[in-house]
Write a protein that holds these residues in place. Structure first.
Motif, PDB file in Angstrom:
ATOM      1  N   ILE A  59       0.820  -1.208   0.000  1.00  0.00           N
ATOM      2  CA  ILE A  59       0.000   0.000   0.000  1.00  0.00           C
ATOM      3  C   ILE A  59       0.860   1.267   0.000  1.00  0.00           C
ATOM      4  O   ILE A  59       0.387   2.346  -0.371  1.00  0.00           O
ATOM      5  CB  ILE A  59      -0.942   0.008   1.221  1.00  0.00           C
ATOM      6  N   ALA A  60       2.132   1.158   0.380  1.00  0.00           N
ATOM      7  CA  ALA A  60       2.986   2.345   0.528  1.00  0.00           C
ATOM      8  C   ALA A  60       3.039   3.234  -0.720  1.00  0.00           C
ATOM      9  O   ALA A  60       2.946   4.461  -0.600  1.00  0.00           O
ATOM     10  CB  ALA A  60       4.399   1.933   0.951  1.00  0.00           C
ATOM     11  N   ILE A  76      -1.462  10.836   6.629  1.00  0.00           N
ATOM     12  CA  ILE A  76      -0.850  10.232   7.819  1.00  0.00           C
ATOM     13  C   ILE A  76      -1.891  10.042   8.926  1.00  0.00           C
ATOM     14  O   ILE A  76      -1.924   9.003   9.601  1.00  0.00           O
ATOM     15  CB  ILE A  76       0.325  11.090   8.314  1.00  0.00           C
ATOM     16  N   ALA A  77      -2.769  11.031   9.113  1.00  0.00           N
ATOM     17  CA  ALA A  77      -3.807  10.921  10.143  1.00  0.00           C
ATOM     18  C   ALA A  77      -4.767   9.766   9.842  1.00  0.00           C
ATOM     19  O   ALA A  77      -5.160   9.007  10.743  1.00  0.00           O
ATOM     20  CB  ALA A  77      -4.579  12.233  10.257  1.00  0.00           C
ATOM     21  N   ALA A 112       0.715   4.459   5.620  1.00  0.00           N
ATOM     22  CA  ALA A 112       0.525   5.905   5.502  1.00  0.00           C
ATOM     23  C   ALA A 112       1.032   6.668   6.712  1.00  0.00           C
ATOM     24  O   ALA A 112       0.986   7.902   6.723  1.00  0.00           O
ATOM     25  CB  ALA A 112      -0.972   6.216   5.311  1.00  0.00           C
ATOM     26  N   ALA A 113       1.514   5.962   7.736  1.00  0.00           N
ATOM     27  CA  ALA A 113       1.927   6.645   8.964  1.00  0.00           C
ATOM     28  C   ALA A 113       3.295   6.176   9.423  1.00  0.00           C
ATOM     29  O   ALA A 113       3.538   5.999  10.613  1.00  0.00           O
ATOM     30  CB  ALA A 113       0.885   6.406  10.059  1.00  0.00           C
ATOM     31  N   PRO A 117       5.929   8.544   4.048  1.00  0.00           N
ATOM     32  CA  PRO A 117       5.215   9.821   4.112  1.00  0.00           C
ATOM     33  C   PRO A 117       5.844  10.829   5.058  1.00  0.00           C
ATOM     34  O   PRO A 117       5.929  12.022   4.738  1.00  0.00           O
ATOM     35  CB  PRO A 117       3.814   9.399   4.599  1.00  0.00           C
ATOM     36  N   ILE A 118       6.307  10.380   6.215  1.00  0.00           N
ATOM     37  CA  ILE A 118       6.832  11.322   7.206  1.00  0.00           C
ATOM     38  C   ILE A 118       8.169  11.906   6.761  1.00  0.00           C
ATOM     39  O   ILE A 118       8.390  13.119   6.829  1.00  0.00           O
ATOM     40  CB  ILE A 118       6.945  10.630   8.577  1.00  0.00           C
TER      41      ILE A 118
END
Length: 416
Positions: A59-60, A76-77, A112-113, A117-118
């Protein structure tokens, strides 16, 4: 973005990684009690966690595309919310099916977290001259979580005498991941990158360009090894130490083999806080591909020494410290290398694909450890496979060409 605001993003990213990956890395503490409660071998639990890591990688790239398109903060949330739901299902589970479902949600949420992403946010908001340090500090968040949360999980399990209340405490801690992304807003930087980019490169063109570069393919493939190592050791080192019956008595403090396993993973995290910053900072002065080659060679050497000496509390602690220095130094180096070669516009998506290679390795490292243990009753084969893969990864990173891509065709297409 001002100096003050980019450091806010760095520290918020640090704590999202601390909580998300710290709780995830604590799952190895629960391998033996959950397997015993379900009355199955270690393969089922290992398969669940391995599937989680594989989905995290699958999924990344899509999570990365959402970040590049709509901004990182909401992506991210949303990932944090799915992650927390996965922990709730895991804490409440009573059969193998719920265990697998919980791990699936955890993997999707972390896609996603976590790093891609970060660190994409940090690369966008930090000034170029500060990126190496900023990425190193932010990456160290996962290590701080490993240092703090994994031993905490072991202590909680020992205190409650049961894995389930310990998991509920970790779930409660993870709820903070829903708030922290507010300060990871990079929408302005994404819009600015699109305006200043040479031409309008589509997603398809970006992917064709990346996979047309041998260096990118080597990064995707080589990152498999990092994932294999991290999943095998993070998921099975505590059980390996417990199987050996190695405890620790020091200054009147007694640690059972299970508790020593938790502290071993915590010690890996402690030393990786320094390792992530040091390796990332070295990337500002030396070629990152050469540093990656050296890092994988040192990993193989560390594994070899550990399995050749008698297992004791001292060898476990020394191994954990050495491994920590080499643990996730690959992450800031690889992430920054992709950004350096391809630029910021499709950065998170391209890093997501590289991360997919990492998580495929995580699947085989996590599941393979449980599978081979159930077949052979030990982890011997996994240690030798890990050594061989480290040497292969070193050979794969050496020929990478570390140069910025020139795009004359896109520049010529730019409207006057």
């Amino acid at each position: 973005m001002s100096t003050r605001s980019y450091w806010t993003a760095v520290w918020c990213g640090f704590f999202v990684l601390t909580i998300g990956l710290g709780v995830r890395q604590s799952f190895g503490i629960f391998l033996k009690p959950i397997s015993a409660e379900l009355d199955v071998g270690r393969e089922l639990f290992s398969f669940g966690t391995a599937l989680s890591m594989l989905l995290m990688g699958v999924i990344a790239p899509f999570s990365g595309r959402l970040c590049d398109r709509f901004g990182s903060a909401p992506t991210i949330a949303a990932g944090g919310l799915v992650y927390v739901l996965g922990l709730v299902v895991t804490a409440a589970m009573h059969d193998g099916f719920m265990l697998i479902v919980g791990n699936i949600l955890v993997g999707i949420g972390l896609s996603a977290a976590s790093f891609g992403p970060i660190l994409g946010v940090i690369l966008r908001v930090a000034p170029p001259e500060k990126q190496a340090l900023a990425i190193g500090i932010c990456s160290a968040g996962s290590s701080f979580g490993q240092f703090f949360i994994v031993p905490l999980a072991a202590v909680l399990q020992n205190y409650f005498g049961d894995w389930r209340p310990a998991m509920w405490v970790l779930t409660f801690i993870a709820v903070s991941m829903l708030v922290l992304p507010i300060w990871l807003n990079d929408s302005k930087e994404i819009a600015a990158a699109r305006r200043t980019a040479s031409g309008r490169q589509t997603v398809g063109e970006a992917l064709a360009e990346a996979f047309g570069q041998r260096s990118y393919v080597l990064l995707v493939t080589g990152y498999f090894v990092c994932g294999f190592h991290v999943a095998f050791l993070g998921g099975h080192l505590p059980a390996y130490i417990s199987d050996k019956g190695v405890g620790l008595s020091l200054f009147g403090v007694q640690l059972s083999p299970a508790e020593l396993g938790g502290w071993a993973i915590g010690l890996v995290g402690l030393f990786n806080m320094a390792g992530a910053i040091i390796w990332s900072s070295l990337g500002a002065s030396y070629k990152r591909k050469n540093l990656l080659t050296l890092l994988y060679l040192l990993r193989s050497l560390t594994f070899l020494i550990f399995i050749m000496v008698p297992v004791s509390a001292a060898s476990v602690l020394l191994f954990s410290a050495a491994l920590g220095f080499l643990w996730l130094g690959t992450v800031p180096l690889t992430t920054a290398l992709v950004g350096y070669i391809f630029g910021p516009v499709h950065l998170t998506m391209l890093n997501g694909i590289v991360f997919f290679g990492h998580q495929v390795g995580s699947f085989f490292g996590g599941w393979g450890g449980g599978r081979l243990f159930d077949l052979q009753g030990n982890y011997d084969m996994m240690w030798w496979i890990s050594i061989a893969l480290g040497l292969i990864a070193a050979l794969m990173h050496w020929p990478i060409v570390e140069e910025r891509l020139s795009r004359p065709a896109l520049a010529a297409a730019q409207p006057a």
